[in-house]
Scaffold this motif. Structure first.
Motif, mmCIF file in Angstrom:
data_model
loop_
_atom_site.group_PDB
_atom_site.id
_atom_site.type_symbol
_atom_site.label_atom_id
_atom_site.label_comp_id
_atom_site.label_asym_id
_atom_site.label_seq_id
_atom_site.Cartn_x
_atom_site.Cartn_y
_atom_site.Cartn_z
ATOM 1 N N GLU A 125 0.735 -1.185 0.012
ATOM 2 C CA GLU A 125 0.117 -0.003 -0.096
ATOM 3 C C GLU A 125 0.963 1.096 -0.056
ATOM 4 O O GLU A 125 0.699 2.307 -0.564
ATOM 5 N N ASP A 126 1.745 1.184 0.790
ATOM 6 C CA ASP A 126 2.935 2.552 0.765
ATOM 7 C C ASP A 126 3.594 2.607 -0.711
ATOM 8 O O ASP A 126 3.700 3.600 -0.970
ATOM 9 N N ALA A 127 4.011 1.532 -1.296
ATOM 10 C CA ALA A 127 4.419 1.680 -2.659
ATOM 11 C C ALA A 127 3.670 2.198 -3.783
ATOM 12 O O ALA A 127 3.945 3.073 -4.513
ATOM 13 N N ARG A 128 2.405 1.695 -3.653
ATOM 14 C CA ARG A 128 1.396 2.325 -4.407
ATOM 15 C C ARG A 128 1.078 3.956 -4.059
ATOM 16 O O ARG A 128 0.928 4.560 -5.230
ATOM 17 N N LYS A 129 1.014 4.247 -2.827
ATOM 18 C CA LYS A 129 0.772 5.602 -2.512
ATOM 19 C C LYS A 129 2.069 6.580 -2.948
ATOM 20 O O LYS A 129 1.631 7.451 -3.567
ATOM 21 N N ARG A 130 3.250 5.879 -2.920
ATOM 22 C CA ARG A 130 4.380 6.871 -3.502
ATOM 23 C C ARG A 130 4.354 6.998 -5.002
ATOM 24 O O ARG A 130 4.611 7.924 -5.462
ATOM 25 N N ARG A 131 3.765 5.917 -5.592
ATOM 26 C CA ARG A 131 3.934 5.900 -7.170
ATOM 27 C C ARG A 131 2.739 6.997 -7.474
ATOM 28 O O ARG A 131 3.077 7.742 -8.353
ATOM 29 N N GLN A 132 1.791 6.785 -6.757
ATOM 30 C CA GLN A 132 0.445 7.935 -7.123
ATOM 31 C C GLN A 132 1.003 9.185 -6.941
ATOM 32 O O GLN A 132 0.749 10.261 -7.670
ATOM 33 N N ALA A 133 1.609 9.552 -5.779
ATOM 34 C CA ALA A 133 2.252 10.789 -5.484
ATOM 35 C C ALA A 133 3.258 11.167 -6.364
ATOM 36 O O ALA A 133 3.511 12.435 -6.545
ATOM 37 N N GLY A 134 3.931 10.285 -6.935
ATOM 38 C CA GLY A 134 5.106 10.535 -7.793
ATOM 39 C C GLY A 134 4.831 10.683 -9.060
ATOM 40 O O GLY A 134 5.887 10.947 -10.169
ATOM 41 N N ILE A 135 3.310 10.857 -9.505
ATOM 42 C CA ILE A 135 3.103 10.971 -10.828
ATOM 43 C C ILE A 135 3.395 12.404 -11.483
ATOM 44 O O ILE A 135 3.928 12.667 -12.673
ATOM 45 N N GLU A 136 3.436 13.505 -10.465
ATOM 46 C CA GLU A 136 3.741 14.903 -11.046
ATOM 47 C C GLU A 136 5.297 14.961 -10.948
ATOM 48 O O GLU A 136 5.971 14.565 -10.373
ATOM 49 N N PRO A 137 5.725 15.726 -12.101
ATOM 50 C CA PRO A 137 6.963 15.811 -12.311
ATOM 51 C C PRO A 137 7.764 16.899 -11.266
ATOM 52 O O PRO A 137 7.261 17.735 -10.987
#
Length: 188
Positions: A125-137
């Motif tokens: 869940e943490d990895a997915r949240k980091r991926r979602q938050a990291g979409i913005e350049p």
């Protein structure tokens, strides 16, 4: 007498002070093409060292120092003049997440295996949240083009790939933990 290794630092400090004094006095220092002021370090016949914007009569020219003008505006928002043309680089650090290993000769209990599954779910869940938050350049991950727009550069895509890899590793760890838990359940 100052230590010889301090001489360049003292000369620069004196040059800056001389440039400031020249600016306050209203004297017009010599301006090179770049816009900085030229200050001359001179040794006078009596041994004094004088910093001036003009070569003084009787003084021996020791060094010519060019002082850049101060940056106008907020120094945090002002762009540097000579910005390097090196593209941003991403070098991922390999992280191996290791679950605690039970002591040899001792089998893992069902409660420990269930705890490992819960921990693996939280990490996923943490990895997915980091991926979602990291979409913005991030700053520096865009390159401008002639059309006025911008496109994402290699650093952005490398960061996205790294986050995808973390999610895949977390999913694999969850599958291993669930399989181990299910094996222990079937033994009972």
């Amino acid at each position: 007498m100052p230590h010889p290794s301090l001489a360049p630092a003292l000369a620069l400090a004196a040059a800056c002070a001389a440039a400031q004094a020249l600016a306050e006095s209203g004297a017009a220092p010599t301006r090179p093409a770049e816009g900085g002021a030229t200050v001359y370090r001179q040794v006078m016949p009596d041994g004094r060292i004088v910093y001036s914007d003009k070569i003084l009569k009787g003084g021996k020219l020791d060094e010519t120092i060019t002082v850049e003008p101060p940056v106008k505006g907020n120094p945090w928002t002002t762009e540097a003049r000579n910005r390097p043309s090196i593209p941003p680089q991403v070098e991922p650090t390999q992280i191996d997440r290791v679950n605690s290993v039970p002591a040899t000769g001792r089998r893992k209990t069902l409660e420990e295996a269930t705890s490992d599954v819960i921990r693996a779910e939280m990490l996923l869940e943490d990895a997915r949240k980091r991926r979602q938050a990291g979409i913005e350049p991030l700053p520096g991950e865009r390159t401008g083009n002639a059309g006025g727009g911008s496109r994402l550069n290699e650093a952005y895509w490398a960061r996205q790939q790294s986050m995808e890899k973390e999610v895949a590793q977390a999913e694999a760890a969850l599958k291993r933990a669930a399989a181990e838990r299910d094996t222990l359940r079937s033994v009972r």
